[in-house]
Design an enzyme around this catalytic site. Structure first.
Site, PDB file in Angstrom:
ATOM      1  N   GLY A 156       0.901  -1.193  -0.172  1.00 51.32           N
ATOM      2  CA  GLY A 156      -0.102  -0.062  -0.099  1.00 51.32           C
ATOM      3  C   GLY A 156       0.756   1.385  -0.043  1.00 51.32           C
ATOM      4  N   GLY A 189      -0.487  -5.516   0.475  1.00 44.68           N
ATOM      5  CA  GLY A 189      -1.627  -5.091  -0.366  1.00 44.68           C
ATOM      6  C   GLY A 189      -1.570  -5.679  -1.608  1.00 44.68           C
ATOM      7  CD  GLU A 198       1.671  -6.728   5.761  1.00 43.90           C
ATOM      8  OE1 GLU A 198       1.970  -7.764   6.144  1.00 43.90           O
ATOM      9  OE2 GLU A 198       0.815  -6.824   4.924  1.00 43.90           O
ATOM     10  CG  ASP A 221      -3.596  -4.933   6.058  1.00 47.22           C
ATOM     11  OD1 ASP A 221      -2.738  -5.342   5.614  1.00 47.22           O
ATOM     12  OD2 ASP A 221      -4.056  -3.817   5.814  1.00 47.22           O
TER      13      ASP A 221
HETATM   14  C1  QUE Z   1       6.005  -3.553   4.781  1.00 49.93           C
HETATM   15  C2  QUE Z   1       4.993  -3.181   3.596  1.00 49.93           C
HETATM   16  C3  QUE Z   1       5.337  -2.345   2.705  1.00 49.93           C
HETATM   17  C4  QUE Z   1       6.816  -2.155   2.283  1.00 49.93           C
HETATM   18  C5  QUE Z   1       7.768  -2.711   3.252  1.00 49.93           C
HETATM   19  C6  QUE Z   1       7.481  -3.664   4.368  1.00 49.93           C
HETATM   20  C7  QUE Z   1       4.515  -1.792   1.563  1.00 49.93           C
HETATM   21  C8  QUE Z   1       4.946  -1.010   0.843  1.00 49.93           C
HETATM   22  C9  QUE Z   1       6.223  -1.043   0.361  1.00 49.93           C
HETATM   23  C10 QUE Z   1       6.931  -0.167  -0.492  1.00 49.93           C
HETATM   24  C11 QUE Z   1       7.942  -0.475  -1.339  1.00 49.93           C
HETATM   25  C12 QUE Z   1       8.743   0.170  -2.014  1.00 49.93           C
HETATM   26  C13 QUE Z   1       8.110   1.284  -2.565  1.00 49.93           C
HETATM   27  C14 QUE Z   1       6.946   1.686  -2.113  1.00 49.93           C
HETATM   28  C15 QUE Z   1       6.430   1.073  -1.106  1.00 49.93           C
HETATM   29  O1  QUE Z   1       7.240  -1.528   1.322  1.00 49.93           O
HETATM   30  O2  QUE Z   1       3.231  -1.857   2.162  1.00 49.93           O
HETATM   31  O3  QUE Z   1       6.353   2.765  -2.550  1.00 49.93           O
HETATM   32  O4  QUE Z   1       8.797   2.045  -3.634  1.00 49.93           O
HETATM   33  O5  QUE Z   1       3.957  -0.373  -0.121  1.00 49.93           O
HETATM   34  O6  QUE Z   1       8.228  -4.070   5.134  1.00 49.93           O
HETATM   35  O7  QUE Z   1       3.657  -3.197   4.020  1.00 49.93           O
END
Ligand code: QUE
Length: 356
Positions: free
Chosen positions: A70, A119, A142, A150
């Protein structure tokens, strides 16, 4: 509508259409913001009642990720400004989208190439055809950002044997395509190189019969051609150890077990380290939620997750977890509670109640 989601209606040989959804935010690993979730929900709802659409195909743009999760940067900002409405709207809409995929009345194919986390798995859990490819890496990480599994994971993880679901949630362990298939998170393995051919075959198919049968036959043909190559499943290899580690009535014993792992296996040690470095509050919530939701319906699982996610974001460790991982990248989160023993029963219980 946004160009962060691409919509296509591919014509088929039998005058039916294939609805293709492409998550198109490659730079952020196709992670889902509210705008993307809104437009996915709107399009899937429209396509469900459009008789010309016979099948849905969901994929991510680029080679690296189907979807990394997400939009946690925006969630952090909302947490810092106590913007409850934004937080509620995000999770409410995301879970409505996930639930729609679970209950969709047409075959849904989800192409889980590359990174599929949080997500992203939420989109995949409910699909009929959950494709793992040669590059698939799945995880529910998470605990690293102060959240808990979730997007329907309360329902999905509880269905796994040998407490593997609890292990996944507490350790954020990385699953390879063989793990994904072993656990049923994926139900087909197809080489990513076949993606365009799969789409072509779907277009050339005769959709005048049963759509699930048609989708099944196309997918099956490519799955059989890809069957030769699968890595070893780490979960399968360590199943007995995982069960021993997780099979305790109290979380303290689970975490002590993870502290004392002596097995010389890099994957297992990394999983244990992630659990021990993660938010203790998240660990406590994960353990308690999986216990409470064991016999929940899918609807009850999503409803209870909405309460927890709003609380974790507004008063839990999410803002700090996202800061340490994605904003300052110091990998040194200062969790609200540094140990399980600091979390009272009252504090933990309060996360399961909707805030006034
Ligand atoms: C747990 C998460 C997420 C995560 C890392 C976690 C998550 C998520 C991202 C993510 C990774 C790279 C990106 C970005 C988001 O990492 O939900 O915009 O460039 O979106 O340990 O829940």
């Amino acid at each position: 509508m946004t160009d962060k989601i691409l919509f296509e209606e591919l014509p088929t040989a039998s005058d039916q259409l294939i609805g293709v959804l492409t998550l198109n935010a490659e730079k952020s690993l196709n992670s889902l913001d509210l705008e993307m979730i809104d437009s996915l929900l709107a399009k899937l709802t429209e396509w469900q009642s459009n008789n010309c659409i016979s099948c849905i195909f969901i994929q991510g743009a680029g080679e690296k990720a189907f979807c990394a999760g997400g939009d946690i940067r925006t969630l952090r900002k909302a947490a810092l400004t106590a913007d409850r409405q934004t937080v509620e709207r995000f999770f409410e809409t995301e879970y409505r989208l996930d639930h729609l995929i679970h209950t969709y009345q047409k075959p849904v194919i989800c192409w889980g190439n590359g990174i599929v986390m949080g997500g992203g798995l939420g989109l995949m859990f409910g699909a009929d055809f959950r494709i793992a490819t040669d590059t698939t890496m799945m995880a529910m990480p998470e605990i690293t950002i102060g959240l808990y599994p979730d997007v329907g994971a309360s329902w999905v993880l509880n269905k796994m044997p040998a407490k593997i679901g609890l292990f996944m949630g507490l350790t954020g362990c990385r699953l390879n395509p063989a793990d994904a298939k072993y656990l049923g998170l994926a139900n087909r393995f197809i080489d990513h190189a076949y993606r365009e051919n799969v789409l072509k075959s779907l277009e050339q198919a005769d959709w005048s019969g049963n759509a699930y049968q048609v989708a099944h036959d196309v997918i099956q043909q490519y799955a059989e051609n890809s069957a030769g190559w699968l890595p070893y499943s780490k979960i399968r290899e360590h199943r007995d150890i995982i069960n021993q580690l997780m099979d305790h009535p109290f979380l303290d014993a689970v975490l002590s077990g993870l502290e004392q792992i002596t097995v010389e296996d890099e994957w297992l040690q990394k999983a244990a380290a992630t659990a021990l470095k993660g938010s203790p509050l998240s660990a406590a919530i994960t353990f308690e939620q999986l216990r409470r939701s064991r016999h929940y319906s899918l609807r009850e699982a999503f409803d209870s997750e909405l309460v927890l996610s709003v609380n974790c974001t507004l008063k839990g460790d999410v803002a700090e977890g996202v800061r340490a991982l994605l904003i300052d990248k110091d990998q040194n989160p200062q969790w609200q509670y540094s140990a399980l023993a600091d979390i009272s029963t009252e504090t933990l219980d309060s996360f399961f109640v909707y805030p006034d």
